[in-house]
Design an enzyme around this catalytic site. Sequence first.
Site, mmCIF file in Angstrom:
data_model
loop_
_atom_site.group_PDB
_atom_site.id
_atom_site.type_symbol
_atom_site.label_atom_id
_atom_site.label_comp_id
_atom_site.label_asym_id
_atom_site.label_seq_id
_atom_site.Cartn_x
_atom_site.Cartn_y
_atom_site.Cartn_z
ATOM 1 N N GLU A 105 0.809 -1.222 0.000
ATOM 2 C CA GLU A 105 0.000 0.000 0.000
ATOM 3 C C GLU A 105 0.843 1.273 0.000
ATOM 4 O OE1 GLU A 105 -2.637 -0.785 3.277
ATOM 5 O OE2 GLU A 105 -4.034 -1.898 2.013
ATOM 6 N N GLU A 116 7.180 -22.112 7.225
ATOM 7 C CA GLU A 116 7.656 -21.294 8.350
ATOM 8 C C GLU A 116 8.721 -22.010 9.175
ATOM 9 O OE1 GLU A 116 5.027 -21.780 12.254
ATOM 10 O OE2 GLU A 116 3.980 -20.627 10.723
#
Length: 272
Positions: free
Chosen positions: A82, A113
């Site tokens: 953004e 992960e």
Amino acid sequence: MGSFIKITEQPSDYRHLEKMPVAEILTHINEEDKKVPYAIEKVIPEIEKLVLVAVDKMLAGGRLFYIGAGTSGRLAIVDASECPPTYGVSPNLVIGIIAGGKKAMTQPVEFAEDSLTQGWEDLQKHNVNNKDVVIGIAASGTTPYVIAALKSCRQHGIITGCITNNPGSPLTEQADYPIELAVGPEFVTGSTRMKSGTSQKLVLNMISTAIMIQLGRVDDNKMVNMQLSNQKLLDRGAKMLMEKLPGTDYTKAKALLVKYGSVKEAMESQGR
């Protein structure tokens, strides 16, 4: 690590959720969510330190990286992605990295992960170096992918920060600038996409917004560098220009924006 207790995995303060009326479920989630800004308020000085060091590095040509897995990784990508439309900066200035790559944005990638090497490899794809700042994000504070990435960063003289929801976690040990958000147990036990994720989102908003203001991407309180990528933003930009350039009507303001691409560039074209 023996005495380390994960607050995020502690049992919910609420029992028999399946028997609760919907209104009660929503009320209790809301009550829990209200705790989040107070947990953040306690660590504003730590957030400030991380912002200031990131601004220094970025003014000297460095970049900001966020790295995480699961919800934390998704929030990293959202905040980074953004920055270009909001502030008109290069997509290479704030970079979000998620364990498992783009696929992991919409579906879980098994064992991504758990890798002790992939985090550093993913950072190296962007030629990460000691001009940059890398922030590791993990609610648990124990995600191997993120911890190992920060450890490698430190070995290469790269400044590290972290955002975690478990104080005293192994991730904190690898961060020069740790941010620990003790929001407490989740409404649904261990569901860290809730309060933990909300707290991370709010802090990422704080970090990127404060940095962009410090880098001169905001004039007064306006996003003068935003990318004018749709009619709503073009309209907002035209109204900003009318305010900044007295005597400019809407049609002229819009024409200037289309020509120059941002409020700031349009203002400069008019000698402002």
